[in-house]
Design an enzyme around this catalytic site. Structure first.
Site, PDB file in Angstrom:
ATOM      1  N   LYS A  98       0.802  -1.226   0.000  1.00 21.54           N
ATOM      2  CA  LYS A  98       0.000   0.000   0.000  1.00 21.54           C
ATOM      3  C   LYS A  98       0.838   1.280   0.000  1.00 21.54           C
ATOM      4  CE  LYS A  98      -4.379  -1.504   0.375  1.00 21.54           C
ATOM      5  NZ  LYS A  98      -5.470  -1.041  -0.492  1.00 21.54           N
ATOM      6  N   SER A 149      -9.018   1.056   8.156  1.00 22.91           N
ATOM      7  CA  SER A 149      -8.614   0.399   9.398  1.00 22.91           C
ATOM      8  C   SER A 149      -7.417  -0.497   9.129  1.00 22.91           C
ATOM      9  CB  SER A 149      -9.768  -0.459   9.930  1.00 22.91           C
ATOM     10  OG  SER A 149     -10.138  -1.418   8.958  1.00 22.91           O
ATOM     11  N   GLU A 153      -9.387 -14.193  -5.149  1.00 28.76           N
ATOM     12  CA  GLU A 153     -10.349 -13.659  -4.181  1.00 28.76           C
ATOM     13  C   GLU A 153     -10.729 -14.740  -3.168  1.00 28.76           C
ATOM     14  OE1 GLU A 153     -13.519 -12.331  -7.020  1.00 28.76           O
ATOM     15  OE2 GLU A 153     -13.270 -10.401  -6.001  1.00 28.76           O
ATOM     16  N   GLY A 171     -16.174 -13.970  -1.163  1.00 27.11           N
ATOM     17  CA  GLY A 171     -16.280 -12.572  -1.613  1.00 27.11           C
ATOM     18  C   GLY A 171     -15.804 -12.459  -3.045  1.00 27.11           C
ATOM     19  N   ASP A 191     -16.705 -11.010  -5.772  1.00 27.73           N
ATOM     20  CA  ASP A 191     -17.339  -9.954  -6.566  1.00 27.73           C
ATOM     21  C   ASP A 191     -16.627  -9.699  -7.888  1.00 27.73           C
ATOM     22  OD1 ASP A 191     -15.567  -8.944  -4.327  1.00 27.73           O
ATOM     23  OD2 ASP A 191     -15.603  -7.155  -5.599  1.00 27.73           O
ATOM     24  N   SER A 233       1.377  -9.876  -0.639  1.00 27.66           N
ATOM     25  CA  SER A 233       1.073  -8.446  -0.589  1.00 27.66           C
ATOM     26  C   SER A 233       1.264  -7.763   0.750  1.00 27.66           C
ATOM     27  CB  SER A 233      -0.349  -8.210  -1.093  1.00 27.66           C
ATOM     28  OG  SER A 233      -1.265  -8.931  -0.309  1.00 27.66           O
TER      29      SER A 233
END
Lengths: 322, 322
Positions: B56, B81, B207, B211, B213, B307
């Protein structure tokens, strides 16, 4: 400084050629958080990423690779409950030989499995009644096996020194190199690599405070035995320096720092939380000495050998909680 | 293939120049054990070793570094968070700005401490009654802050792609690149880096099975929402792909593999025991997909983005025991 020693910097360079492409060239990790805590630039040579999870593979492979075809055909032997067992097993397999490893019968199952997983034959003995040296020697004589010692051999020492050699090649000038001390093979090889490359580098060994045999021996100028150490750093529980390793270390090691089990646990926790690496207690002792400020001085650029990462998840959790 | 997209491979290369010397160029780890288990050569790009412990930081730094002096003087804001909170806090500090981070009031104390440790002001809200988007936007408007979104921004996407770019530069041709999918920023950037460099590389997203999606959205050709995922992979709990990220991923992602929490825990355990690295659940999902054989094919050379590694020791022990 390194002339007239039983092992030389050239032997370490020679070992590096031997192990190239077989041992991992392990990464050197940096962390700004760590640098801030220590107050120096710290370079971590991560032998926990080495094959079998510890630096031991370097020395074992170097030693086994020097055997004659006849010796390789007959096979090798070692006694060890730790990383040396797996290192000799894997080195033998890589070189088309076979290994017999003598392990205490109460060795944790995962270590037995790992050693067997590298194709070794395992013979167990009762550590309270059996003499592993006598059993090992009898076994070697009976079967014609070559015994691969954990540190008392020039090829082992030279092999272990290759980690420090790679570190110095990669990062250049360092003011100090900090290395865990057990039987003394890793630090002897590291000191040869360091002083053979950079004359002014300071070589600092780290022992558990309850097992300070090398510190006492250096002070006395001769090998001194201490009671067998009670420490979480099971790879550093030697009670007397090796004869061969001490004959090198007495000339090349500048200082021995001592760490407590508490210091080691704190270093393991920092390694987990901030560096994201898994380090076994013995493997964390050099890092612990910096974090707990156990060195007489903290120069600007410091190399650290993180020597191994073999610790079961459950045991790891207990150590971090303790 | 990458022309006419809202973010381009050139943007990723530009981001790489921006972050050079500030973000870590993280190591690529190999393991023969892992290769044997997967049946391929596997190259792990270890973003758990990145600053703040996750990829990130790449996107956050790239985005914040593009702000004007006036924007930097007023400060930035983010709601998160997770790892994005720390990433924005550190990016702001590095660039001489300030950060306000909106976090749920039940965020674990270590995460609050870590974010505050990077110099951010933290404002908490009740996640059950407060609307973080509304609160964040009101706050930003009131104080003149620039909101740094977690994935829906070209500079974020380009920054996240730099990890894959470094991996491909270091290891050369790969047959596939396997990447965790949350909001879709990491995989969008990775896909741009990959397809912009190696036309035939297969880009696989991963994924949690609860979840899926992005998988459903790719199948439908349009963004599909799913119920909020219950998974240990908290960084991948998005319920609908981002609009911007999906506009890229629908063109560049070849396959989505699904993993269970069980698969993820097994991968975290393998990473601990054999690779000696600490990986958080979301960070382990791409590795998990290989170990659990969730891909439609296993080509010879596979890159994997690991990651992140932010998981507390106690939680880690629970997950490995579970």
């Amino acid at each position: 400084m390194t002339s007239n020693l039983p092992v030389t910097p050239a032997d370490v360079r020679d070992a590096a050629t031997r192990i190239a492409g077989v041992a991992h060239r392990t990464p050197v990790l940096r962390s700004r958080t760590l640098d801030g805590l220590v107050g120096a630039e710290v370079f971590l040579k991560c032998e926990n990423f080495q094959r079998v999870g510890a630096f031991k593979f370097r020395g074992a492979y170097n030693a086994v690779s020097r055997l004659s075809d006849e010796q390789l055909a007959k096979g090798v032997a070692a006694y060890s409950s730790g990383n040396h067992a797996q290192a000799v097993a894997l080195a033998a397999r890589e070189l088309g030989s076979t290994a017999v490893i003598l392990m205490p019968e109460d060795t944790p199952q995962p270590k037995l499995d790992a050693t067997a997983g590298y194709g070794a034959e395992i013979i167990t003995y009762d550590r309270y009644t059996g003499d592993r040296v006598a059993i090992g020697e009898a076994l070697a004589a009976e079967r014609g096996l070559t015994l691969i010692p954990p540190y008392e051999h020039p090829h082992i020492i030279a092999g272990q020194g290759t980690a420090a050699l790679e570190l110095l090649e990669e990062v250049g000038e360092l003011d100090a190199l900090v290395v865990p001390v057990g039987g003394g093979g890793l630090i002897a090889g590291s000191a040869l690599a360091a002083k053979g490359t950079q004359e002014r580098i300071r070589v600092v060994g780290v022992e558990p405070e309850t097992g300070d045999d090398t510190k006492r021996s250096l002070a006395a100028g001769t090998r001194v035995a201490v009671p067998v150490s009670r420490t979480i750093a099971d790879g550093q529980a030697a009670d007397i320096p090796g004869e061969l390793t001490f004959s090198i270390n007495r000339h090349l090691v500048d200082e021995i720092a001592l760490v407590s089990d508490y210091d080691i646990r704190a270093a393991m926790r920092l390694a987990f939380e901030r560096l994201k690496i898994v380090v076994e207690p013995s493997g964390a002792s050099a890092l612990a000495s910096l974090l707990a400020r156990r060195l007489t001085r903290v120069p600007p650029r410091i190399g650290v050998i993180v020597s191994g990462g073999n610790v079961a998840p459950q045991r790891f959790a207990e150590l971090l909680a303790g």
